[in-house]
Design an enzyme around this catalytic site. Structure first.
Site, short mmCIF file in Angstrom:
data_model
loop_
_atom_site.label_atom_id
_atom_site.label_comp_id
_atom_site.label_asym_id
_atom_site.label_seq_id
_atom_site.Cartn_x
_atom_site.Cartn_y
_atom_site.Cartn_z
N ASP A 1 108.84 117.08 1.92
CA ASP A 1 108.35 118.26 1.50
C ASP A 1 107.40 118.17 0.47
O ASP A 1 106.56 118.70 0.46
CB ASP A 1 109.59 119.24 1.04
CG ASP A 1 110.44 120.07 2.27
OD1 ASP A 1 109.67 119.88 3.38
OD2 ASP A 1 111.44 120.22 2.08
N LYS B 1 120.34 120.45 4.66
CA LYS B 1 119.53 119.27 3.92
C LYS B 1 120.56 118.49 2.93
O LYS B 1 120.09 117.37 3.06
CB LYS B 1 118.24 119.81 3.07
CG LYS B 1 117.45 120.22 4.27
CD LYS B 1 116.18 120.59 3.31
CE LYS B 1 114.97 121.33 4.44
NZ LYS B 1 113.64 121.61 3.77
N LEU C 1 108.92 125.22 14.12
CA LEU C 1 107.77 124.83 14.80
C LEU C 1 107.90 123.46 14.82
O LEU C 1 106.86 122.79 15.42
CB LEU C 1 106.60 125.26 14.07
CG LEU C 1 106.18 126.76 13.86
CD1 LEU C 1 104.95 127.00 12.92
CD2 LEU C 1 105.98 127.37 15.33
N GLY D 1 110.59 130.13 -8.42
CA GLY D 1 111.92 129.43 -7.51
C GLY D 1 112.38 128.21 -7.96
O GLY D 1 111.80 127.41 -8.87
P1 NAP Z 1 116.35 128.41 -1.15
O1 NAP Z 1 116.83 127.10 -1.15
O2 NAP Z 1 117.20 129.65 -0.68
O3 NAP Z 1 115.78 128.96 -2.66
C1 NAP Z 1 115.30 130.29 -2.73
C2 NAP Z 1 114.76 130.39 -4.22
O4 NAP Z 1 113.98 131.59 -4.16
C3 NAP Z 1 115.84 130.59 -4.90
O5 NAP Z 1 115.23 129.91 -6.40
C4 NAP Z 1 116.07 131.98 -5.44
O6 NAP Z 1 116.36 132.54 -6.57
C5 NAP Z 1 114.62 132.45 -5.07
N1 NAP Z 1 114.53 133.84 -4.57
C6 NAP Z 1 114.92 134.17 -3.24
N2 NAP Z 1 114.75 135.45 -3.21
C7 NAP Z 1 113.97 136.07 -4.00
C8 NAP Z 1 113.26 137.32 -4.44
N3 NAP Z 1 113.38 138.15 -3.90
N4 NAP Z 1 112.58 137.34 -5.59
C9 NAP Z 1 112.78 136.21 -6.38
N5 NAP Z 1 113.16 134.82 -6.15
C10 NAP Z 1 113.87 134.72 -5.11
O7 NAP Z 1 114.98 128.49 -0.14
P2 NAP Z 1 114.03 127.23 0.13
O8 NAP Z 1 114.38 126.24 0.95
O9 NAP Z 1 113.76 126.77 -1.40
O10 NAP Z 1 112.54 127.96 0.37
C11 NAP Z 1 111.94 128.84 -0.19
C12 NAP Z 1 110.63 129.39 0.65
O11 NAP Z 1 109.95 128.00 0.96
C13 NAP Z 1 110.92 129.91 1.84
O12 NAP Z 1 110.14 130.99 2.33
C14 NAP Z 1 110.48 129.02 2.80
O13 NAP Z 1 110.28 129.36 4.30
C15 NAP Z 1 109.62 128.06 2.24
N6 NAP Z 1 109.36 126.72 2.71
C16 NAP Z 1 108.16 126.47 3.27
C17 NAP Z 1 107.92 125.09 3.61
C18 NAP Z 1 106.71 124.78 4.24
O14 NAP Z 1 106.61 123.67 4.88
N7 NAP Z 1 105.60 125.54 4.21
C19 NAP Z 1 109.06 124.22 3.40
C20 NAP Z 1 110.17 124.54 2.68
C21 NAP Z 1 110.25 125.73 2.31
P3 NAP Z 1 117.78 132.34 -7.28
O15 NAP Z 1 117.84 130.94 -7.31
O16 NAP Z 1 117.79 133.02 -8.36
O17 NAP Z 1 118.80 132.86 -5.86
#
Ligand code: NAP
Length: 287
Positions: free
Chosen positions: A113, A77, A27, A138
């Site tokens: 962020d 990133k 977006l 997370g």
């Molecule tokens: P990431 O770097 O891939 O990290 C994902 C994290 O979630 C890891 O700690 C992973 O655990 C954990 N995880 C993944 N699947 C899981 C499950 N089914 N149950 C429990 N833990 C789980 O992803 P990220 O960039 O941090 O993003 C995380 C979320 O935040 C996403 O949904 C993303 O869309 C959202 N986000 C939103 C914004 C916004 O502006 N609103 C900005 C950034 C991200 P492990 O370490 O154990 O693998």
């Protein structure tokens, strides 16, 4: 420069964009272009699919082609953080850049962020972290940004809960003296509980899953935030609201991290209400 009448963009239009892989769902161009139109700026934003191995070339192109900046999304990133000329303190500590700012041909890596998340908490729940007890589920890029931002904003404690214990330790270290690894059962005693995992996100295998904390254990007096913005309110967040907690969805973080990027690029105050309306309508269209 003011946007000219007639055919547009022109030879003098200033460009920014978002790079990632995939990027079609992003977006960011919508938010950027909405702000540029509202501000009457002769600026435009588009998306760039940058494949693994192409990041170094993309960064060189940003400078050579005279871009004013570039948003950065998954999975680049960390690689962009390593490739820019300098990093802000926040980007350095996170080892992750979600925004490149071009100044005099030099690439400056920023990460908005965490600031976006804090602004969304303020706007959505009037929540200030100073002296508060916080729990983050997370330990990925978003969780790390949130943990650092909460600690820098004066949180008393930032407890990290994650499947992978090594990643949990690394994220908790960003919480400073109040950072530590914890367990889901501690959530009931926290002022703020944040889901920073993709569990609950529409259109993914994770949609059927819920984060580690049982929302029935949460309730009144607590703020519960989910970084997911599609759906606007996850099943987990809905259950926390039903249990009496104040809830904040992920759209505010998306809008406010973009706001910070737009301000860094243009030096102007972005029209936040207009950005909100554009983001809400885009997410509603996807539902
Ligand atoms: P990431 O770097 O891939 O990290 C994902 C994290 O979630 C890891 O700690 C992973 O655990 C954990 N995880 C993944 N699947 C899981 C499950 N089914 N149950 C429990 N833990 C789980 O992803 P990220 O960039 O941090 O993003 C995380 C979320 O935040 C996403 O949904 C993303 O869309 C959202 N986000 C939103 C914004 C916004 O502006 N609103 C900005 C950034 C991200 P492990 O370490 O154990 O693998």
């Amino acid at each position: 420069m003011t946007r000219p009448d007639g055919a547009w963009p022109t030879a003098t239009t200033t460009l920014v964009g978002v790079m990632g892989d995939p990027v079609a769902h992003s977006l960011s161009p919508l938010l950027h272009n909405t702000a540029f139109a509202a501000l009457g700026l002769d600026w435009a934003s588009v998306g760039f699919t940058i494949r693994p191995g192409e990041v170094t070339g993309a960064l060189k192109a940003i400078a050579a082609l005279g871009f004013a900046g570039m948003s950065v999304t998954m999975p680049h990133k960390a690689e962009v953080a390593a490739g820019v000329d300098e990093r802000t303190t926040v980007a350095e500590r996170l080892g992750a850049v979600n925004c490149v700012i071009v100044r005099s041909g030099r690439l400056i890596g920023e990460n908005t962020d965490g600031a976006g998340f804090l602004a969304s908490l303020r706007r959505g729940a009037g929540f200030e972290p100073t002296g508060r007890r916080c729990l983050v589920i997370g330990a990925g890029g978003a969780a790390r940004a949130v943990t650092l931002a909460l600690a820098e904003a004066g949180a008393h404690e930032v407890v990290v809960v994650n499947r992978n214990p090594q990643r949990a330790e690394a994220a908790a270290a960003l919480g400073g003296s109040g950072g530590r690894v914890g367990s889901p059962g501690e959530a009931a005693g926290m002022d703020l509980v944040v889901n920073a995992t993709p569990a609950g996100m529409a259109g993914t295998p994770e949609a059927a899953l819920t984060p580690a904390v049982d929302p029935a254990t949460l309730g009144s007096g607590q703020v519960v935030a989910d970084l997911i913005y599609h759906p606007a309110r996850t099943v987990w967040l809905t259950a926390a609201a039903e249990a009496g907690a104040s809830v904040v969805g992920g759209l505010g973080m998306l809008v406010h991290q973009a706001e910070a990027q737009l301000e860094a690029w243009t030096g102007l105050e972005p029209p936040v209400a207009v950005l909100w309306a554009a983001a809400q309508s885009a997410v509603a269209d996807r539902s």
